[in-house]
Design an enzyme around this catalytic site. Structure first.
Site, PDB file in Angstrom:
ATOM      1  N   LYS A 186       0.824  -1.207   0.000  1.00 38.75           N
ATOM      2  CA  LYS A 186       0.000   0.000   0.000  1.00 38.75           C
ATOM      3  C   LYS A 186       0.871   1.277   0.000  1.00 38.75           C
ATOM      4  O   LYS A 186       2.077   1.209   0.235  1.00 38.75           O
ATOM      5  CB  LYS A 186      -0.931  -0.009   1.225  1.00 38.75           C
ATOM      6  CG  LYS A 186      -1.945  -1.174   1.193  1.00 38.75           C
ATOM      7  CD  LYS A 186      -2.806  -1.193  -0.057  1.00 38.75           C
ATOM      8  CE  LYS A 186      -4.107  -1.957   0.059  1.00 38.75           C
ATOM      9  NZ  LYS A 186      -4.019  -3.428  -0.098  1.00 38.75           N
TER      10      LYS A 186
HETATM   11  C1  LIG Z   1      -5.358  -4.280   0.626  1.00 36.78           C
HETATM   12  C2  LIG Z   1      -6.835  -4.171   0.729  1.00 36.78           C
HETATM   13  C3  LIG Z   1      -7.560  -4.661   1.822  1.00 36.78           C
HETATM   14  C4  LIG Z   1      -6.991  -5.536   2.878  1.00 36.78           C
HETATM   15  O1  LIG Z   1      -5.838  -5.163   3.435  1.00 36.78           O
HETATM   16  P1  LIG Z   1      -4.812  -6.183   4.140  1.00 36.78           P
HETATM   17  O2  LIG Z   1      -4.050  -5.271   5.009  1.00 36.78           O
HETATM   18  O3  LIG Z   1      -3.978  -6.803   3.059  1.00 36.78           O
HETATM   19  O4  LIG Z   1      -5.615  -7.182   4.905  1.00 36.78           O
HETATM   20  C5  LIG Z   1      -8.921  -4.396   1.885  1.00 36.78           C
HETATM   21  N1  LIG Z   1      -9.547  -3.721   0.923  1.00 36.78           N
HETATM   22  C6  LIG Z   1      -8.893  -3.270  -0.169  1.00 36.78           C
HETATM   23  C7  LIG Z   1      -9.636  -2.501  -1.198  1.00 36.78           C
HETATM   24  C8  LIG Z   1      -7.522  -3.504  -0.314  1.00 36.78           C
HETATM   25  O5  LIG Z   1      -6.898  -3.073  -1.418  1.00 36.78           O
END
Ligand SMILES: *Cc1c(COP(=O)(O)O)cnc(C)c1O
Length: 398
Positions: A186
């Site tokens: 992210k």
């Molecule tokens: C990455 C993501 C998540 C979940 O995040 P994690 O930290 O990997 O569990 C949830 N929703 C969206 C849209 C994402 O891109």
């Protein structure tokens, strides 16, 4: 997008603070800490960044969605409306609480179509969850109006749009409760981590307690704390929070780089008549974590995507056949393949889902190509990449 591309001494310093005192847990052990409370400090920074009263850090973005829904009192038998294009975490979190995922079409914003949402509302609907996919957003005013009309809770998953805004408000801070992920890929990362963001004090208290076994966090003796209600362990560790604390302070720098790289590529692609761009609702500004564009039809988009791969253009995807992000390939969901028994209400909804055709979503996702914008590209690399992309599209289209 990935904040890990620009790791620096800032991240190392924060992590070393934690390693030096040895307290890897966010709660308790006050005498040993030398004043270092990385999770708490990160929550304060995030509250400023996302202009929100309350932030609760948790162990992942998936945990953030689960905790957000639980904190708003959503559970067994409640229907939650969510989009066909998202990450699998959306339905995982809903079903973890015994709630029922109701999938509806997206539009040219690549997020929830407000008309499709309205049409899916029943007397069991409890919440609408917008997922701000690929750096941009849904039509937040229209979705808010639907929530108000039907007295529904508005949930905002801004995991992929960190730093984007709508009418000057940070994405993730606009609905009743927002969710962020700081996983490894992210825009800002903790390695693993997530956050629940809200202005609702009771949702915040619920999130604080629920993410730590229902502990009320009163006093300074963890063993003596009471449990007003049942919880679970969704805690983040101090090591992960330390990385995030360095990263969040660099968010403006990351967004500026994303914008610059995004703009170079967009300016080249917009000269091609066959290329159109995803709609950003009026008053919205993307986070520039992705550049999304449409080609005239699905066949062209798939051919361009293959041409990109053959020409060394990575991190661009057509999501039509993607396992992670689009309804078409979620066979495990549609076939209700669960390790443990699911409620009849969920099974019945998934059976309906397996027979539903999402022609409008197929129309937009089939024609879409979504390109990740990296932080580590040099200006020359981006220009070169944009030229190659243009040549690939020209070769397929004309
Ligand atoms: C990455 C993501 C998540 C979940 O995040 P994690 O930290 O990997 O569990 C949830 N929703 C969206 C849209 C994402 O891109």
């Amino acid at each position: 997008m990935p904040g890990f591309e620009l790791f620096s001494d800032l991240e190392r310093k924060e992590v070393n603070d934690v390693l030096e005192n040895g307290v890897l847990m966010r709660y308790g052990f006050d005498a040993m800490r030398n004043g270092h409370y990385k999770a708490k400090a990160l929550e304060s920074e995030l509250a400023l960044t996302f202009k929100s009263n309350y932030v609760q850090l948790v162990s992942s973005g998936t945990a953030a969605v689960t905790v957000a829904l639980a904190s708003a009192g959503i559970g067994a038998g409640d229907e939650v409306i969510m989009p066909t294009f998202t990450f699998v975490a959306s339905f995982e979190a809903i079903m973890m609480l015994g709630a029922i995922p109701v999938l509806v079409d997206i539009d040219d914003t690549l997020t929830l179509d407000p008309k499709a949402v309205e049409a899916a509302i029943t007397d069991k609907t409890k919440a609408i969850m917008v997922v701000q996919m690929c750096g941009s957003m849904g039509d937040m005013d229209a979705l808010r109006a639907v929530c108000n009309t039907h007295s529904l809770i508005f949930v905002e998953d801004a995991c992929q749009a960190i730093g984007g805004t709508y009418k000057k408000k940070p994405l993730g801070s606009i609905a009743d409760v927002g969710c962020f992920s700081f996983d490894f890929v992210k825009t800002i990362t903790c390695g693993e981590g997530g956050a629940v963001v809200t202005n609702n004090q009771s949702y915040y208290h619920n999130a604080d307690h629920y993410s730590d076994h229902g502990h009320d966090h009163v006093g300074n003796d963890r063993g003596a704390e009471s449990h007003p209600f049942l919880g679970y362990n969704f805690r983040i560790s101090e090591l992960n929070a330390a990385v995030g604390l360095a990263q969040v302070k660099r968010l403006p720098e990351f967004i500026a780089i994303q914008k610059q790289n995004y703009t170079i590529i967009r300016d080249v692609l917009k000269t091609i008549p066959e290329v159109t761009f995803r709609r950003v609702p009026e008053g919205g500004e993307e986070s520039y974590a992705f550049l999304n564009f449409f080609l005239p039809d699905t066949e062209t988009a798939i051919n361009v995507s293959n041409e990109f791969k053959a020409s060394g253009i990575d991190v661009c995807w057509n999501y039509f056949e993607n396992n992670w992000h689009y309804i078409r390939k979620w066979d495990h969901l549609k076939e209700a393949k669960s390790l443990y028994p699911l409620s009849d209400a969920i099974k019945s909804q998934l059976d309906t889902l397996s027979k539903t055709v999402f022609a409008q979503s197929d129309h937009w996702i089939g024609r879409n190509i979504s390109c990740l914008i990296k932080l580590s590209w040099s200006e020359k690399e981006v220009q070169n990449r944009a030229e190659i992309m243009r040549n690939c599209i020209k070769k397929v289209c004309c």
